[in-house]
Design a protein around this motif. Structure first.
Motif, PDB file in Angstrom:
ATOM      1  N   GLU A 290       0.834  -1.199   0.000  1.00 51.65           N
ATOM      2  CA  GLU A 290       0.000   0.000   0.000  1.00 51.65           C
ATOM      3  C   GLU A 290       0.872   1.254   0.000  1.00 51.65           C
ATOM      4  N   THR A 291       0.329   2.316  -0.550  1.00 48.45           N
ATOM      5  CA  THR A 291       1.015   3.602  -0.579  1.00 48.45           C
ATOM      6  C   THR A 291       0.082   4.678  -0.033  1.00 48.45           C
ATOM      7  N   LEU A 292       0.652   5.577   0.750  1.00 53.06           N
ATOM      8  CA  LEU A 292      -0.100   6.714   1.268  1.00 53.06           C
ATOM      9  C   LEU A 292       0.210   7.904   0.373  1.00 53.06           C
ATOM     10  N   PHE A 293      -0.793   8.376  -0.351  1.00 54.14           N
ATOM     11  CA  PHE A 293      -0.641   9.518  -1.241  1.00 54.14           C
ATOM     12  C   PHE A 293      -1.087  10.776  -0.491  1.00 54.14           C
ATOM     13  N   ILE A 294      -0.182  11.745  -0.389  1.00 50.74           N
ATOM     14  CA  ILE A 294      -0.476  12.965   0.370  1.00 50.74           C
ATOM     15  C   ILE A 294      -0.508  14.155  -0.577  1.00 50.74           C
ATOM     16  N   ASP A 295      -1.670  14.763  -0.660  1.00 49.63           N
ATOM     17  CA  ASP A 295      -1.957  15.874  -1.574  1.00 49.63           C
ATOM     18  C   ASP A 295      -1.840  17.188  -0.799  1.00 49.63           C
ATOM     19  N   ILE A 296      -0.812  17.977  -1.112  1.00 53.31           N
ATOM     20  CA  ILE A 296      -0.545  19.220  -0.378  1.00 53.31           C
ATOM     21  C   ILE A 296      -1.093  20.391  -1.177  1.00 53.31           C
ATOM     22  N   GLY A 297      -2.260  20.875  -0.759  1.00 52.94           N
ATOM     23  CA  GLY A 297      -2.925  21.970  -1.445  1.00 52.94           C
ATOM     24  C   GLY A 297      -2.799  23.277  -0.696  1.00 52.94           C
ATOM     25  N   SER A 298      -3.422  24.308  -1.218  1.00 56.87           N
ATOM     26  CA  SER A 298      -3.333  25.637  -0.625  1.00 56.87           C
ATOM     27  C   SER A 298      -4.048  25.726   0.709  1.00 56.87           C
ATOM     28  N   ASN A 299      -5.187  25.033   0.812  1.00 58.59           N
ATOM     29  CA  ASN A 299      -6.053  25.200   1.976  1.00 58.59           C
ATOM     30  C   ASN A 299      -6.219  23.950   2.822  1.00 58.59           C
ATOM     31  N   SER A 300      -5.781  22.824   2.315  1.00 55.40           N
ATOM     32  CA  SER A 300      -5.894  21.575   3.067  1.00 55.40           C
ATOM     33  C   SER A 300      -4.846  20.592   2.571  1.00 55.40           C
ATOM     34  N   ILE A 301      -4.536  19.619   3.409  1.00 52.80           N
ATOM     35  CA  ILE A 301      -3.590  18.565   3.060  1.00 52.80           C
ATOM     36  C   ILE A 301      -4.314  17.242   3.269  1.00 52.80           C
ATOM     37  N   LYS A 302      -4.462  16.483   2.189  1.00 53.55           N
ATOM     38  CA  LYS A 302      -5.291  15.287   2.220  1.00 53.55           C
ATOM     39  C   LYS A 302      -4.468  14.051   1.899  1.00 53.55           C
ATOM     40  N   SER A 303      -4.992  12.907   2.289  1.00 52.00           N
ATOM     41  CA  SER A 303      -4.271  11.667   1.997  1.00 52.00           C
ATOM     42  C   SER A 303      -5.218  10.578   1.521  1.00 52.00           C
ATOM     43  N   LEU A 304      -4.661   9.665   0.756  1.00 53.17           N
ATOM     44  CA  LEU A 304      -5.365   8.475   0.312  1.00 53.17           C
ATOM     45  C   LEU A 304      -4.436   7.288   0.523  1.00 53.17           C
ATOM     46  N   LEU A 305      -4.842   6.347   1.347  1.00 60.02           N
ATOM     47  CA  LEU A 305      -4.107   5.104   1.542  1.00 60.02           C
ATOM     48  C   LEU A 305      -4.721   4.086   0.600  1.00 60.02           C
ATOM     49  N   ALA A 306      -3.910   3.563  -0.319  1.00 63.80           N
ATOM     50  CA  ALA A 306      -4.473   2.700  -1.350  1.00 63.80           C
ATOM     51  C   ALA A 306      -3.485   1.658  -1.836  1.00 63.80           C
ATOM     52  N   ASP A 307      -4.033   0.635  -2.481  1.00 66.39           N
ATOM     53  CA  ASP A 307      -3.264  -0.412  -3.135  1.00 66.39           C
ATOM     54  C   ASP A 307      -3.756  -0.496  -4.580  1.00 66.39           C
ATOM     55  N   PHE A 308      -3.162  -1.362  -5.355  1.00 66.82           N
ATOM     56  CA  PHE A 308      -3.547  -1.520  -6.757  1.00 66.82           C
ATOM     57  C   PHE A 308      -3.917  -2.972  -6.973  1.00 66.82           C
ATOM     58  N   LYS A 309      -5.200  -3.221  -7.223  1.00 63.28           N
ATOM     59  CA  LYS A 309      -5.682  -4.591  -7.355  1.00 63.28           C
ATOM     60  C   LYS A 309      -6.565  -4.718  -8.590  1.00 63.28           C
ATOM     61  N   GLY A 310      -6.304  -5.731  -9.384  1.00 66.66           N
ATOM     62  CA  GLY A 310      -7.112  -5.951 -10.572  1.00 66.66           C
ATOM     63  C   GLY A 310      -7.058  -4.798 -11.556  1.00 66.66           C
ATOM     64  N   GLY A 311      -5.916  -4.118 -11.603  1.00 64.42           N
ATOM     65  CA  GLY A 311      -5.766  -2.998 -12.525  1.00 64.42           C
ATOM     66  C   GLY A 311      -6.467  -1.733 -12.095  1.00 64.42           C
TER      67      GLY A 311
END
Length: 300
Positions: free
Chosen positions: A2-23
């Protein structure tokens, strides 16, 4: 892994913990830190610490879902355009936090690809659609007529940017803001025939909380009247009142009037009776490209 994707924006910082399954991207957890790094002068003087604290918090929170994961941080408008962005990025790198800054085109393209994976939209590859993603510093657009992309652009009409640019002595210049949005939106071509207008962004989530009287309403098709209703309440209650009554974050409440005005101009420009809200956007598109192509996010 799994990878934690961290999106650093102007007003908020968000994350998505995800894996890659079945394409496909398989999401485990989606979280947000209400951390504003931008100011009227550029990035805040303590932007590096704000980012470091948010990244640390999101990593710790994600450990509740997974014992081991990689981390991939990426930045958007604020880290792409601010004069002091280079200093902040260098400081963070010295602290062990590397950030891949997306170009405006990459942000638009990846956000669009993420959104098209939203099963609610039921979009095929040859469906006409206009997609927009309203952030703090910019709003990304992709316009597709059947299977052909006819416009792809990043417009400087983010909610924080608009609030900073058009507020003087605590008063928002609404006429000037609407004129700026209307002018810039002319850069986005309108597909011929029927098309779906799909928009992502925290302002739409806030609108759904307001429309649901503090609960996240199931309604995903938001009209001009819906945004007028939300704007009137934002004017009446202010950021603190919105937070108390509807649970909207106070650091988002102050920019909601500008966001709602911008979204109303989007509806007018595309002559659409409503826009469909999607919460599947940039992080999902970045995750998909990362799992396929690695940190470059591009097919070589």
């Amino acid at each position: 892994m799994e990878t934690l994707f961290i999106d650093i924006g102007s007003n908020s910082i968000k994350s998505l913990l995800a894996d890659f399954k079945g394409g496909k991207v398989a999401a485990t957890a989606d979280r947000s830190e209400h951390s504003r790094i931008s100011s009227p002068e550029g990035l805040k003087s303590d932007a590096a610490k704000i980012i470091e604290d948010a990244v640390s918090s999101l990593c710790k929170r994600s450990m509740k879902n997974s014992e081991k994961f990689d981390v991939f941080c990426f930045g958007t408008s604020a880290l792409r355009e601010s004069k002091n962005a280079g200093e902040v990025l260098a400081e963070l790198k010295s602290r062990g936090i590397e950030i891949r800054v997306l170009s405006g085109k990459e942000e638009a393209e990846l956000s669009f690809e993420g959104a098209m994976g939203d099963s609610y939209l039921n979009m095929s590859s040859d469906s006409s659609v206009v997609y927009g993603d309203l952030g703090g510093g910019s709003m990304e657009f992709v316009s597709r007529e059947k299977s052909k992309i006819i416009a792809m652009d990043s417009l400087p009409i983010g909610a924080v940017r608009l609030t900073n640019s058009f507020t003087e002595n605590g008063v928002l210049n609404r006429a000037g803001l609407k004129e700026r949005c209307s002018l810039l939106l002319k850069r986005i071509s309108v597909p011929k025939g029927d098309f779906k207008l799909v928009v992502a962004g925290g302002a739409l989530s806030a609108a759904r909380f307001i429309l649901g009287n503090g609960e996240f309403c199931e309604k995903r098709e938001l009209s001009l009247d819906d945004f007028k209703f939300c704007l009137n309440l934002a004017d009446e209650l202010g950021a603190e009142g919105l937070s108390e009554k509807f649970g909207t974050p106070q650091n988002r409440g102050d920019i909601l009037p500008a966001a709602f005005l911008c979204l109303m101009e989007v509806l007018r420009h595309f002559k659409s009776p409503f826009m469909v809200h999607t919460q599947i956007s940039l992080r999902y598109g970045v995750a998909n490209a990362f799992f396929k192509y690695g940190k470059s996010l591009k097919k070589i």
